[in-house]
Design a protein around this motif. Structure first.
Motif, mmCIF file in Angstrom:
data_model
loop_
_atom_site.group_PDB
_atom_site.id
_atom_site.type_symbol
_atom_site.label_atom_id
_atom_site.label_comp_id
_atom_site.label_asym_id
_atom_site.label_seq_id
_atom_site.Cartn_x
_atom_site.Cartn_y
_atom_site.Cartn_z
ATOM 1 N N ILE A 110 0.712 -1.102 0.142
ATOM 2 C CA ILE A 110 0.197 0.053 0.090
ATOM 3 C C ILE A 110 0.856 1.210 -0.076
ATOM 4 C CG2 ILE A 110 -1.834 1.332 1.065
ATOM 5 C CD1 ILE A 110 -2.827 -1.187 2.447
ATOM 6 N N SER B 132 0.725 4.739 0.568
ATOM 7 C CA SER B 132 -0.374 5.463 1.393
ATOM 8 C C SER B 132 0.164 6.866 1.327
ATOM 9 C CB SER B 132 -0.383 4.854 2.430
ATOM 10 O OG SER B 132 -1.497 5.715 3.146
ATOM 11 N N SER C 45 -4.370 5.979 -2.027
ATOM 12 C CA SER C 45 -3.679 4.855 -1.745
ATOM 13 C C SER C 45 -3.700 3.770 -2.768
ATOM 14 C CB SER C 45 -4.220 4.292 -0.494
ATOM 15 O OG SER C 45 -4.488 5.036 0.571
ATOM 16 N N GLY D 270 -7.723 7.453 -0.654
ATOM 17 C CA GLY D 270 -6.548 7.722 0.344
ATOM 18 C C GLY D 270 -6.851 8.836 1.140
ATOM 19 N N TYR E 271 -9.369 -0.935 1.475
ATOM 20 C CA TYR E 271 -7.977 -1.850 1.481
ATOM 21 C C TYR E 271 -8.351 -3.236 1.308
ATOM 22 C CZ TYR E 271 -5.596 2.557 2.950
ATOM 23 O OH TYR E 271 -5.235 3.716 2.805
ATOM 24 N N VAL F 72 3.207 -1.144 4.216
ATOM 25 C CA VAL F 72 2.706 0.110 3.906
ATOM 26 C C VAL F 72 4.007 1.147 3.792
ATOM 27 C CG1 VAL F 72 1.224 2.075 4.736
ATOM 28 C CG2 VAL F 72 0.461 -0.205 4.961
ATOM 29 N N GLY G 96 1.374 7.906 4.895
ATOM 30 C CA GLY G 96 0.332 6.972 5.415
ATOM 31 C C GLY G 96 0.773 6.225 6.322
#
Length: 508
Positions: free
Chosen positions: A260, A262, A266, A304, A388, A408, A412
């Motif tokens: 991800i 982010s 996203s 996102g 997600y 991730v 984010g």
């Protein structure tokens, strides 16, 4: 790992849809270390009724950052990554015709409907392998044809957004593969521009450039830019799409893990060795985007942190001054899963009063209406986590494999509440970091071209060596399954409208 004789430094310019940064990245033979030398805001603005990027402001801020670097240690190379889909136009002399149009301008939605009526959703997907989104560059080109008919004929060369800056840095007139792959105008299966599709849509193709792979050296910095420590610096194209650079720099704990990236957007997906274009991926509206060394990122966009960014801007205008950590803390104090939105609904795409739109969505869908800052923020992060989960579920369905974990990266990755909720929603461990993955991936590919790193495995090992990771384990809870069903129902209903990322017509 290849050992450098001495520390090598490159400049990575990373432009996001909310802010940009010019960084210096040092490599000592084992780890990468990043220094931000200039951070600046990036905001589109209306010009004659069209939302455009402020190219002069971006170039001025890049120049200020490079000026800071010119007085320091030698810089071996410079490369730029940006958001995807947008493009700039050059005339025969190399001048940029005008400020590039921002993908959030509403003309894209009109062009999408024209394209669906002309060639249909099936052909749009089959010839490109890209999810049908109103923000795609293809629909910007079609909007140029129908709403700004003099724009494309006046262009000698079309270059994707990062390559506008590579042109200004070196004079190059090529476009880098990962950025081109986000346009919706490129045949991902055959690795070429989708010229037949463009012809049938009435989009001219005379201006389409040569497409080159990430890591291409396009020449030296222009003489007027190459002073001091920048003397002799090369311009090396990183993965120009910021997500592609971020994925290069993702230190996956497990093979086959979900990434991800982010930030404002996203992007949720997996790496594959080749494009996956079939009926299952079309119905799931999964996109195939180019990666480093021939890899493909099979993913879907989720709106996102843009939604929180716009909430924060609205609250600031109302006199409520909060940083992102304070907003996250307020969200953490609210009951979970009380109200949900579809983050990809069209009402959340454009700038504006996002808290008001969230309240309207909840009211129209018969849910409790969030009122306080904490309630609104909790609604957003709960909904993102469930968004997600929806992508992960679709990836499992089309690949037949359950991923072992999620990695991730990006801004984010610092949002602890969202990370924990993502683990809870997906039932997968979540590993976070690095924050500056995009700039690190940009720099690492430059260093690979310079002979300092051998490829993706060495790049990720070098980045992992300098990254402190934070991990979150899923917490069991039956309420997640119930919330996922509610979320799916909201997306299907769409409050009577199309979803921004899964248009009804794309399923016909």
């Amino acid at each position: 790992m290849a050992q450098a004789a001495a520390t090598r430094t490159v400049a990575a310019v990373d432009l996001g849809a909310e802010s940009g940064r010019v960084t210096a990245v040092d490599f000592d033979g084992s780890a990468l270390a990043l220094r931000i030398v200039n951070r600046f805001d990036n905001r589109p603005r209306m010009v004659d009724g069209i939302l455009r990027w402020d190219l002069n402001a971006l170039w001025r801020n890049i120049g200020a950052g490079l000026g800071e670097l010119a007085g320091g240690t030698p810089i071996s190379a410079v490369g730029v990554d940006t958001w995807g889909v947008d493009y700039g136009l050059l005339d025969a002399s190399g001048a940029v015709l005008d400020d590039p149009v921002c993908y959030r301008d509403d003309r894209g939605a009109r062009a999408l409907q024209r394209a669906l009526g002309t060639v249909g959703a099936q052909r749009l997907y089959d010839e490109t392998g890209v999810q049908i989104l109103s923000i795609n560059g293809l629909f910007g080109m079609l909007a140029d044809v129908t709403e700004l008919p003099e724009r494309l004929p006046a262009a000698n060369t079309l270059v994707m957004m990062p390559d506008v800056f590579h042109h200004l840095l070196s004079g190059s007139r090529v476009s880098e593969y990962t950025a081109v792959s986000t346009s919706g105008a490129y045949n991902m299966a055959e690795n070429r521009w989708a010229t037949e599709l463009l012809d049938d849509l009435g989009i001219p193709t005379h201006m389409l450039p040569e497409v080159v792979p990430p890591g291409t050296d396009v020449g030296a910095l222009l003489p007027e830019l190459a002073g001091g420590a920048l003397a002799g610096a090369r311009v090396i194209l990183p993965p120009g799409h910021d997500t592609a650079s971020a994925v290069v720099a993702t230190p996956f704990r497990d093979r086959g893990a979900v990434f991800i990236s982010s930030g404002t957007w996203s992007l949720v997906g997996i790496e594959t060795p080749a494009a996956v274009i079939n009926e299952a991926t079309r119905l799931a509206n999964l996109t195939n985007e180019g990666g480093y060394r021939g890899s493909i990122r099979l993913l879907r966009n989720v709106m996102g942190l843009w939604i929180l960014q716009q909430c924060r801007a609205t609250w600031r205008a109302e006199g409520i001054e909060l940083d992102y950590q304070q907003i996250a803390d307020l969200a953490a104090g609210e009951p979970p899963l009380r109200s949900l939105i579809d983050p990809d609904h069209p009402m959340f795409l454009a700038p504006g009063d996002m808290p008001g739109r969230i309240r309207r969505f909840c009211a129209e869908t018969g849910q409790p209406v969030p009122t306080s800052v904490g309630e609104v923020a909790r609604c957003v992060v709960d909904s993102l986590a469930l968004g997600y989960r929806a992508v992960v579920d679709d990836l499992i369905a089309v690949t037949g494999q359950r991923p072992p974990s999620i990695s991730v990266v990006g801004g984010g990755s610092r949002h602890a509440l969202l990370a924990q909720l993502t683990a809870d929603a997906t039932g997968l461990p979540v590993h976070c970091g690095p924050v500056e993955a995009t700039a690190l991936g940009n720099a690492a590919v430059q260093l690979a071209t310079l002979g300092e790193l051998a490829g993706p495995d060495e790049i990720r090992a070098a980045i992992a060596a300098g990254t402190e990771m934070t991990s979150y384990q899923p917490r069991p809870g039956a309420e997640i399954a119930d919330a996922a069903q509610r979320f799916a129902s909201l997306r299907a209903a769409g409050a009577g409208q199309e979803s921004a990322s899964t248009a009804t017509k794309s399923r016909q």
